[in-house]
Design a protein around this motif. Structure first.
Motif, PDB file in Angstrom:
ATOM      1  N   LYS A  93       0.832  -1.204   0.000  1.00 36.81           N
ATOM      2  CA  LYS A  93       0.000   0.000   0.000  1.00 36.81           C
ATOM      3  C   LYS A  93       0.873   1.262   0.000  1.00 36.81           C
ATOM      4  N   THR A  94       1.906   1.279   0.830  1.00 37.28           N
ATOM      5  CA  THR A  94       2.810   2.431   0.879  1.00 37.28           C
ATOM      6  C   THR A  94       3.472   2.635  -0.472  1.00 37.28           C
ATOM      7  N   LYS A  95       3.898   1.542  -1.083  1.00 37.01           N
ATOM      8  CA  LYS A  95       4.547   1.630  -2.390  1.00 37.01           C
ATOM      9  C   LYS A  95       3.578   2.141  -3.455  1.00 37.01           C
ATOM     10  N   GLU A  96       2.326   1.739  -3.364  1.00 38.13           N
ATOM     11  CA  GLU A  96       1.326   2.222  -4.321  1.00 38.13           C
ATOM     12  C   GLU A  96       1.062   3.713  -4.124  1.00 38.13           C
ATOM     13  N   PHE A  97       1.084   4.181  -2.873  1.00 35.58           N
ATOM     14  CA  PHE A  97       0.950   5.625  -2.641  1.00 35.58           C
ATOM     15  C   PHE A  97       2.137   6.374  -3.251  1.00 35.58           C
ATOM     16  N   MET A  98       3.325   5.809  -3.133  1.00 32.38           N
ATOM     17  CA  MET A  98       4.500   6.427  -3.752  1.00 32.38           C
ATOM     18  C   MET A  98       4.337   6.477  -5.269  1.00 32.38           C
ATOM     19  N   ALA A  99       3.884   5.369  -5.828  1.00 31.12           N
ATOM     20  CA  ALA A  99       3.685   5.305  -7.280  1.00 31.12           C
ATOM     21  C   ALA A  99       2.618   6.306  -7.731  1.00 31.12           C
ATOM     22  N   PHE A 129      -5.828   8.532   1.331  1.00 29.88           N
ATOM     23  CA  PHE A 129      -5.707   8.953  -0.051  1.00 29.88           C
ATOM     24  C   PHE A 129      -5.505  10.465  -0.145  1.00 29.88           C
ATOM     25  N   CYS A 130      -6.323  11.218   0.592  1.00 30.50           N
ATOM     26  CA  CYS A 130      -6.221  12.677   0.546  1.00 30.50           C
ATOM     27  C   CYS A 130      -4.903  13.172   1.141  1.00 30.50           C
ATOM     28  N   GLU A 131      -4.400  12.506   2.168  1.00 33.18           N
ATOM     29  CA  GLU A 131      -3.085  12.883   2.710  1.00 33.18           C
ATOM     30  C   GLU A 131      -1.994  12.671   1.665  1.00 33.18           C
ATOM     31  N   ALA A 132      -2.073  11.581   0.944  1.00 35.03           N
ATOM     32  CA  ALA A 132      -1.089  11.319  -0.113  1.00 35.03           C
ATOM     33  C   ALA A 132      -1.214  12.365  -1.219  1.00 35.03           C
ATOM     34  N   LEU A 133      -2.448  12.743  -1.558  1.00 41.03           N
ATOM     35  CA  LEU A 133      -2.656  13.765  -2.584  1.00 41.03           C
ATOM     36  C   LEU A 133      -2.111  15.117  -2.131  1.00 41.03           C
ATOM     37  N   ALA A 134      -2.257  15.417  -0.845  1.00 43.34           N
ATOM     38  CA  ALA A 134      -1.713  16.672  -0.317  1.00 43.34           C
ATOM     39  C   ALA A 134      -0.197  16.706  -0.478  1.00 43.34           C
ATOM     40  N   MET A 135       0.455  15.595  -0.228  1.00 42.22           N
ATOM     41  CA  MET A 135       1.908  15.531  -0.371  1.00 42.22           C
ATOM     42  C   MET A 135       2.316  15.643  -1.842  1.00 42.22           C
ATOM     43  N   ALA A 136       1.576  14.979  -2.710  1.00 46.22           N
ATOM     44  CA  ALA A 136       1.861  15.060  -4.146  1.00 46.22           C
ATOM     45  C   ALA A 136       1.699  16.498  -4.637  1.00 46.22           C
TER      46      ALA A 136
END
Length: 163
Positions: A93-99, A129-136
């Motif tokens: 899951k972490t790797k997919e967020f990175m991808a 998901f939204c936290e990952a989007l914020a970082m992106a």
């Protein structure tokens, strides 16, 4: 909208001004060319929301056809992906967020679709998901902000379908 162009044409839009200037431009024979119509976009065309399901179906089909024409490359890419996603110090899951962050930064719609679908399969929450989007968005600026919005729409579509 009203604007005052450099030529003082009050009340005319910039599109009107360019249309008027085109009318004055004649070719060598004295013929006025027809107005240019935009192929994509344009202020008079409405953009449709992306149909993520249809887009991904078409993308998978296209990749399948390409894979049949270059099977060794497809096999190697598939093996590399499986190895990279394997649980280890980082979870899949972490790797997919990175991808997903990389897909957003590179503005790759099909990559966004594949990694969002994987995250839905891995039960990523909307909050994660939204936290990952914020970082992106933080790392990629304005373009990543727009592609993060596309990714969130894909997440909503795919989670609803997974239902």
């Amino acid at each position: 909208p009203l604007c005052a162009g450099w030529n003082g044409a009050w009340g005319r839009t910039s599109a009107d001004l360019s249309r008027f200037s085109r009318l004055r431009q004649r070719d060598k024979r004295g013929v006025v060319p027809p107005p240019v119509r935009p192929i994509l976009g344009g202020r008079n065309q409405r953009r449709r929301a992306m149909d993520w399901d249809a887009f991904m179906k078409e993308t998978v089909g296209n990749i399948g056809k390409l894979g049949r024409d270059m099977p060794e490359t497809m096999k190697g890419f598939t093996q590399m992906g499986a190895a990279a996603k394997k649980d280890g110090a980082l979870s899949e899951k972490t790797k997919e967020f990175m991808a997903l962050g990389i897909a957003i930064a590179t503005r790759c719609d099909s990559c966004i679709g594949f990694h969002v679908r994987a995250l839905v399969r891995l039960k990523a929450t909307r909050e994660e998901f939204c936290e990952a989007l914020a970082m992106a968005t933080y790392m990629g600026g304005g373009p990543s902000y727009a592609y993060s919005a596309k990714a969130l729409k894909a997440y909503d579509v795919f989670t609803q379908a997974a239902g």
